[in-house]
Design an enzyme around this catalytic site. Sequence first.
Site, mmCIF file in Angstrom:
data_model
loop_
_atom_site.group_PDB
_atom_site.id
_atom_site.type_symbol
_atom_site.label_atom_id
_atom_site.label_comp_id
_atom_site.label_asym_id
_atom_site.label_seq_id
_atom_site.Cartn_x
_atom_site.Cartn_y
_atom_site.Cartn_z
ATOM 1 N N CYS A 205 29.542 -83.354 73.788
ATOM 2 C CA CYS A 205 29.489 -82.729 75.116
ATOM 3 C C CYS A 205 28.057 -82.430 75.577
ATOM 4 O O CYS A 205 27.843 -82.117 76.751
ATOM 5 C CB CYS A 205 30.314 -81.449 75.130
ATOM 6 S SG CYS A 205 31.983 -81.697 74.516
ATOM 7 N N HIS B 287 27.978 -77.180 80.481
ATOM 8 C CA HIS B 287 29.127 -77.998 80.099
ATOM 9 C C HIS B 287 30.404 -77.231 80.408
ATOM 10 O O HIS B 287 30.526 -76.044 80.122
ATOM 11 C CB HIS B 287 29.031 -78.332 78.603
ATOM 12 C CG HIS B 287 30.302 -78.868 78.045
ATOM 13 N ND1 HIS B 287 31.019 -79.863 78.674
ATOM 14 C CD2 HIS B 287 31.013 -78.525 76.936
ATOM 15 C CE1 HIS B 287 32.107 -80.115 77.963
ATOM 16 N NE2 HIS B 287 32.126 -79.324 76.912
ATOM 17 N N ASN C 58 37.980 -80.277 80.782
ATOM 18 C CA ASN C 58 36.780 -80.443 79.945
ATOM 19 C C ASN C 58 36.588 -81.934 79.682
ATOM 20 O O ASN C 58 37.350 -82.525 78.923
ATOM 21 C CB ASN C 58 36.967 -79.657 78.645
ATOM 22 C CG ASN C 58 35.797 -79.830 77.665
ATOM 23 O OD1 ASN C 58 35.048 -80.801 77.742
ATOM 24 N ND2 ASN C 58 35.682 -78.891 76.739
HETATM 25 O O1 UT7 Z 1 33.823 -79.032 74.672
HETATM 26 C C1 UT7 Z 1 33.439 -78.923 73.347
HETATM 27 C C2 UT7 Z 1 33.179 -77.536 72.954
HETATM 28 N N1 UT7 Z 1 34.427 -76.822 72.856
HETATM 29 C C3 UT7 Z 1 34.537 -75.556 73.225
HETATM 30 O O2 UT7 Z 1 33.592 -74.984 73.708
HETATM 31 C C4 UT7 Z 1 35.870 -74.875 72.987
HETATM 32 C C5 UT7 Z 1 35.644 -73.474 72.469
HETATM 33 N N2 UT7 Z 1 36.890 -72.753 72.179
HETATM 34 C C6 UT7 Z 1 37.749 -72.373 73.147
HETATM 35 O O3 UT7 Z 1 37.530 -72.638 74.314
HETATM 36 C C7 UT7 Z 1 38.942 -71.537 72.744
HETATM 37 O O4 UT7 Z 1 38.794 -71.135 71.405
HETATM 38 C C8 UT7 Z 1 40.302 -72.281 72.906
HETATM 39 C C9 UT7 Z 1 40.563 -72.483 74.384
HETATM 40 C C10 UT7 Z 1 40.251 -73.616 72.183
HETATM 41 C C11 UT7 Z 1 41.422 -71.431 72.350
HETATM 42 O O5 UT7 Z 1 41.462 -70.164 72.966
HETATM 43 P P1 UT7 Z 1 41.474 -68.842 72.095
HETATM 44 O O6 UT7 Z 1 41.479 -67.724 73.045
HETATM 45 O O7 UT7 Z 1 40.334 -68.909 71.130
HETATM 46 O O8 UT7 Z 1 42.869 -68.938 71.381
HETATM 47 P P2 UT7 Z 1 43.223 -68.989 69.808
HETATM 48 O O9 UT7 Z 1 42.934 -70.327 69.264
HETATM 49 O O10 UT7 Z 1 42.619 -67.797 69.131
HETATM 50 O O11 UT7 Z 1 44.777 -68.790 69.857
HETATM 51 C C12 UT7 Z 1 45.361 -67.552 70.291
HETATM 52 C C13 UT7 Z 1 46.872 -67.697 70.297
HETATM 53 C C14 UT7 Z 1 47.431 -68.298 69.010
HETATM 54 O O12 UT7 Z 1 48.710 -67.703 68.783
HETATM 55 P P3 UT7 Z 1 48.892 -66.496 67.736
HETATM 56 O O13 UT7 Z 1 48.438 -67.052 66.416
HETATM 57 O O14 UT7 Z 1 48.021 -65.389 68.239
HETATM 58 O O15 UT7 Z 1 50.347 -66.210 67.830
HETATM 59 C C15 UT7 Z 1 47.624 -69.745 69.330
HETATM 60 O O16 UT7 Z 1 48.638 -70.348 68.546
HETATM 61 O O17 UT7 Z 1 47.254 -68.610 71.325
HETATM 62 C C16 UT7 Z 1 48.056 -69.666 70.771
HETATM 63 N N3 UT7 Z 1 47.762 -70.882 71.516
HETATM 64 C C17 UT7 Z 1 48.420 -71.222 72.640
HETATM 65 N N4 UT7 Z 1 49.430 -70.627 73.301
HETATM 66 C C18 UT7 Z 1 49.873 -71.215 74.428
HETATM 67 C C19 UT7 Z 1 46.822 -71.838 71.261
HETATM 68 N N5 UT7 Z 1 46.855 -72.785 72.212
HETATM 69 C C20 UT7 Z 1 47.842 -72.429 73.076
HETATM 70 C C21 UT7 Z 1 48.354 -72.993 74.254
HETATM 71 N N6 UT7 Z 1 49.357 -72.358 74.897
HETATM 72 N N7 UT7 Z 1 47.857 -74.147 74.774
#
Ligand code: UT7
Length: 318
Positions: free
Chosen positions: A119, A244, A274
């Site tokens: 990215c 980005h 993204n």
């Molecule tokens: O472009 C390259 C660089 N990449 C980035 O900069 C990405 C950086 N990371 C992020 O943007 C975020 O970490 C994500 C968008 C990938 C994820 O968001 P988050 O707020 O960090 O969520 P998480 O992974 O901590 O998940 C929180 C909860 C989990 O459930 P539990 O374990 O709390 O019950 C996940 O299973 O949200 C759940 N979850 C979802 N729920 C509904 C994960 N993805 C989804 C989804 N829909 N799509």
Amino acid sequence: MRIPDIAPGGRVLALGHYQPPNIVTNDDLTKTMDTSDEWIQSRVGIQQRRVAGKEESVEDMATIAGGKALAASGLSPDEVDLVIVATCTLESQIPNASAVVAHRLGINSPGAFDVNAACAGFCYALATASAAVRAGSARNVLVIGAEKLSQWVDWTDRSTAVIFADGAGAAVVGPSDTPGIGPVVWGSAGDKSEAISIEDRTSFLYQEGQTVFRWATTALHPVALEACSRAGVDPSELAAFVPHQANLRIIEAIARKLGADKAVVARDIVTAGNTSAASIPLALSRMLERGEVRSGGLALVLGFGAGLTYAGQVIEIP
Ligand code: UT7
């Protein structure tokens, strides 16, 4: 030995972009995976994204975006002697995309190479293009960021499928008496290289979202400030901040710490998703098209992603 006349500076002469017509909304995704519009909008900021058709390749999208930037620059293809495509989602390892795209655009035998800094790739390519122009290695350079992430994402994996998208953005870089591209600040955090990966040709994109999120919201604002400082620009002078388009929460966190009060902050992710190396030129080109930013203003661009890699510089908006 002699060195050719060296240009005092490089600048972005023109921009162009392309998005596939197929729109995928959050509600569309809820039909195939356990997610919701509310979760995606609140955690990532995306409302909809574009997904390329089966037959539409990275090279196809790069060619359209590159052709638009070239047309907008007013240059003829034979005035371009270097083509750089930043991408990490080619279907095949060889040939590279840049030689194919150059040929399709009628650019005759230019230097042609691809950059894979994920990215951050567009900002790496832009810095390389500017250096080539300044060093006399190229007169004009076509720089393209193009990605088809949809072909590397597992469409049943809600942790990645809701984020990534397809598209392309391009810039023509040429010589200038006054510099229009500031010094790049680039680097990497290879100790976190496992955080985003595609292991082999049978694998899908894997991401430790939290690790990348923490890194992006804590390690990158100093890079943004350093890029301003090296260009001799105070953040208050920025007309735009175009990071980005990874996650709206990351964009807003860095923007807050940058303190560029007058800058329009790119929020292209809301409707474009993204698109990795494409996201910065895509966002800036669309902002210019919509009249959200004006030609001649200063924009800070900041790429970051797998590697982990990052790069940023101040540019004058064409
Ligand atoms: O472009 C390259 C660089 N990449 C980035 O900069 C990405 C950086 N990371 C992020 O943007 C975020 O970490 C994500 C968008 C990938 C994820 O968001 P988050 O707020 O960090 O969520 P998480 O992974 O901590 O998940 C929180 C909860 C989990 O459930 P539990 O374990 O709390 O019950 C996940 O299973 O949200 C759940 N979850 C979802 N729920 C509904 C994960 N993805 C989804 C989804 N829909 N799509």
